[in-house]
Design a protein around this motif. Structure first.
Motif, PDB file in Angstrom:
ATOM      1  N   CYS A   1      -7.189  -2.633   9.201  1.00 14.72           N
ATOM      2  CA  CYS A   1      -5.873  -3.115   8.997  1.00 14.72           C
ATOM      3  C   CYS A   1      -6.022  -4.390   9.927  1.00 14.72           C
ATOM      4  O   CYS A   1      -5.902  -4.322  11.062  1.00 14.72           O
ATOM      5  CB  CYS A   1      -4.759  -2.494   9.195  1.00 14.72           C
TER       6      CYS A   1
ATOM      7  N   PRO B   1       0.707  -1.323  -0.080  1.00 14.91           N
ATOM      8  CA  PRO B   1      -0.117   0.042   0.124  1.00 14.91           C
ATOM      9  C   PRO B   1       0.798   1.353  -0.297  1.00 14.91           C
ATOM     10  O   PRO B   1       1.844   1.252   0.670  1.00 14.91           O
ATOM     11  CB  PRO B   1      -0.828  -0.230   1.409  1.00 14.91           C
TER      12      PRO B   1
ATOM     13  N   CYS C   1       3.143  -4.879   7.847  1.00 10.55           N
ATOM     14  CA  CYS C   1       2.220  -4.906   6.601  1.00 10.55           C
ATOM     15  C   CYS C   1       2.218  -6.282   5.721  1.00 10.55           C
ATOM     16  O   CYS C   1       3.504  -6.422   5.103  1.00 10.55           O
ATOM     17  CB  CYS C   1       2.295  -3.487   5.800  1.00 10.55           C
ATOM     18  N   THR C   2       1.346  -6.988   5.401  1.00  6.33           N
ATOM     19  CA  THR C   2       1.378  -8.090   4.668  1.00  6.33           C
ATOM     20  C   THR C   2       0.838  -7.717   3.152  1.00  6.33           C
ATOM     21  O   THR C   2       1.016  -8.807   2.431  1.00  6.33           O
ATOM     22  CB  THR C   2       0.860  -9.329   5.382  1.00  6.33           C
TER      23      THR C   2
ATOM     24  N   CYS D   1      -7.020  -1.762   3.409  1.00  3.05           N
ATOM     25  CA  CYS D   1      -6.602  -0.382   3.556  1.00  3.05           C
ATOM     26  C   CYS D   1      -7.277   0.416   2.360  1.00  3.05           C
ATOM     27  O   CYS D   1      -7.837   1.093   2.568  1.00  3.05           O
ATOM     28  CB  CYS D   1      -5.254   0.001   4.158  1.00  3.05           C
TER      29      CYS D   1
ATOM     30  N   CYS E   1      -1.991  -6.993   2.186  1.00  2.00           N
ATOM     31  CA  CYS E   1      -3.280  -7.648   1.942  1.00  2.00           C
ATOM     32  C   CYS E   1      -4.467  -6.679   1.144  1.00  2.00           C
ATOM     33  O   CYS E   1      -5.081  -7.135   0.318  1.00  2.00           O
ATOM     34  CB  CYS E   1      -4.098  -8.041   3.210  1.00  2.00           C
ATOM     35  N   GLY E   2      -4.178  -5.263   1.303  1.00  4.12           N
ATOM     36  CA  GLY E   2      -4.945  -4.445   0.562  1.00  4.12           C
ATOM     37  C   GLY E   2      -6.353  -3.982   0.984  1.00  4.12           C
ATOM     38  O   GLY E   2      -7.005  -3.335   0.233  1.00  4.12           O
TER      39      GLY E   2
HETATM   40  S1  SF4 Z   1      -4.397  -3.351   5.635  1.00  2.06           S
HETATM   41 FE1  SF4 Z   1      -3.116  -4.882   4.789  1.00  2.06          FE
HETATM   42  S2  SF4 Z   1      -2.297  -3.697   3.146  1.00  2.06           S
HETATM   43 FE2  SF4 Z   1      -3.189  -2.190   4.344  1.00  2.06          FE
HETATM   44  S3  SF4 Z   1      -1.380  -1.649   5.795  1.00  2.06           S
HETATM   45 FE3  SF4 Z   1      -2.747  -3.285   6.778  1.00  2.06          FE
HETATM   46  S4  SF4 Z   1      -1.594  -5.081   6.248  1.00  2.06           S
HETATM   47 FE4  SF4 Z   1      -0.620  -3.731   4.821  1.00  2.06          FE
END
Ligand code: SF4
Ligand code: SF4
Lengths: 103, 393
Positions: free
Chosen positions: A52, A35, A72-73, A78, A75-76
């Motif tokens: 998140c 992101p 942050c993995t 957010c 995942c998208g």
């Molecule tokens: S929601 Fe997913 S992509 Fe956005 S910051 Fe969190 S882990 Fe990262």
């Protein structure tokens, strides 16, 4: 880090070393995209922070301050949940070199 | 003071539960174990127990509640049968993996399809690799006694492994017998106080229960789990002896009936062992040197004890009240045959599947098996390794 043998482990999967995410950076699971925060569009509604699953949205005071890529993995969620017309979080391609990841 | 009460299997379990009064009882009623839950609910309504009684929306949830309550530090029990146990499946493995000493009373019942409410061992046999200790009962008295001992076994610090106590649906669960019910206080003293190792309610310590493991730790945690059940034989033995010293009824891993000098043997678990004893008596009168071996504990499997008791026999018929479609015989047969592998001198062994869906097994059926054993012992030839008793062919 030395890994315990089965005899050294605490019974029943109990992990007495609670809070070990400080050293286990789960952001290394991210693959292919990340992101990107665009503060100019952000209305600080905190939807991204709420959704998140990894607490990877950085907050400063009462404002969103960006992404914590250590956790942050990618995942998208957010970006999906960001309600502004011009998204304040967008997913962008990311290439992490294997050597870097292993660090 | 010891009292004699007319109780069926379900009431026997409920009576033991009242005396032990676990902190949390979470169960969803299902035939034939419904009356366990119903009776305990009545005890709760009458103020005879202090533990929390939780009636969730399914067996999956019941086991989930048990896991949560046990992780919190409580002494916990449940009861179920058949599809109910099947619905608990994924949670059974979690209870064992987290080493939570939950005790479950299982009124053994057939699995669908076709739907059937009667007794066989398909439900618990299907759970045999879930990591739970499995104890089987022959009658109401054993169900009561086993259930009390189960808490001591499960909660022993070296074991900390869930235990299920099986008793045949309807044949035991709904048959009334005179049961020796021990004094409330004596039972409480025997079971003792439960001291959880890492109760989540202890907020003075920080720890995680059940975190994710990948390729680097899962294997070690599984091996660590196996150690609990591997430690259990000596505790099962010790608890069975202590129970005998206090209450006069001793328990071990197997029951042997006229087995010592026998040349032929029948192995059968659960309520059918009672009928089998009568068959053995009649066969003995007819001049056959035959005996019975009744395993009481199926997990951990007492392979050495059983092998030693059977190795010098000429022929053995292992009777299973469950099937393992596609396998070489049913579970008890597999285990016993494997246990005898290392003995140079060992009996011929055959398997009979019997009693599925509550089908009767009578003296004549044990005699049929015995006649086959005589034939095998004299000719040394086995026509069929796996047969079916009292099935319309
Ligand atoms: S929601 Fe997913 S992509 Fe956005 S910051 Fe969190 S882990 Fe990262
Ligand atoms: S969801 Fe979008 S607009 Fe709302 S705080 Fe997050 S980035 Fe800003």
């Amino acid at each position: 880090m030395k890994k315990e043998t089965w005899r050294e482990l605490t019974i029943g999967t109990i992990n007495l070393n609670a809070g070990n995410s400080v050293v286990n950076l789960t952001g290394t699971w991210r693959s292919g995209r990340k992101p990107e925060f665009r503060p100019e569009h952000c209305i600080h509604c905190f939807f991204c922070w709420l959704y998140c699953p990894h607490f990877a949205i950085k907050v400063e005071g009462e404002k969103i301050a960006g992404i914590n890529y250590d956790y942050c993995t990618g995942c998208g969620l957010c970006a999906e949940e960001c309600p502004t017309k011009e998204k304040a979080i967008v997913m962008v391609p990311e290439e992490i070199k294997l050597a870097e990841r292993r660090k | 003071m010891k009292t004699l009460k007319p109780l069926n299997g379900n009431q026997s379990i409920a009576e033991a539960a009242r005396q032990i009064d676990p902190d949390v009882i979470a169960a969803y009623p299902i035939t034939p174990s419904t009356a366990v839950v119903e009776t305990i609910a009545q005890f709760k309504a009458d103020g005879l127990i202090t533990g929390e009684f939780v009636c969730p929306e399914s067996e999956h949830s019941a086991m989930s509640v048990c896991i949560g309550a046990a992780a919190a530090g409580g002494r916990v029990m449940t009861a179920t049968s058949s599809q109910g146990l099947a619905l608990m499946w994924e949670m059974l493995y979690i209870a064992a993996g987290l080493r939570l000493p939950i005790v479950a009373a299982i009124a053994n019942r057939a699995l669908s399809a076709p739907i059937n409410i009667h007794g066989d061992h398909s439900d618990t046999m299907g759970a045999r690799d879930s990591g739970w200790i499995q104890i089987y009962s022959e009658n109401c008295q054993e169900a009561y006694d086993n259930f009390i001992q189960a808490f001591r076994i499960a909660e022993h610090p070296d074991v900390r492994t869930p235990v299920l106590v099986g008793f045949d649906g309807f044949i035991i669960s709904h048959s009334t017998e005179i049961v020796e019910v021990e004094d409330d206080e004596e039972v409480r003293q025997f079971v003792g106080e439960y001291l959880p190792l890492y109760p989540l309610l202890d907020t003075s310590r920080r720890f995680t229960v059940g975190p994710i493991d990948f390729t680097d730790y899962y294997f070690e945690h599984k091996r660590n789990q196996i150690e609990g059940i591997e430690n259990s034989p000596r505790i099962i033995e010790q608890v069975g002896q202590e129970f005998g010293q206090r209450f006069g009824r001793y328990y071990g891993f197997i029951d042997a009936y006229r087995l010592e000098d026998a040349e032929l043997a029948i192995v059968v678990m659960g309520s059918a062992a009672g009928t089998c004893k009568d068959a053995i008596d009649e066969l003995r009168e007819e001049g056959l040197k035959i005996g019975l071996l009744k395993p009481r504990v199926f997990r951990p499997f007492p392979h050495e004890i059983i092998a030693k008791a059977l190795k010098d026999k000429l022929a053995v018929a292992v009777l299973d009240r469950s099937s393992s479609p596609g396998a070489f015989g049913a579970p008890l047969f597999n285990e016993i045959r494997s246990a005898l592998y290392d003995y140079e001198k060992r009996p011929k062994i055959i398997n009979y599947i019997y009693g599925l869906g509550g089908r009767d097994i009578k003296i004549e059926h044990f005699k049929e098996a015995a006649q086959n054993l005589v034939k095998i012992a004299t000719t040394g030839r086995i026509d069929s390794y796996v047969g079916y008793l009292n099935l319309r062919e």
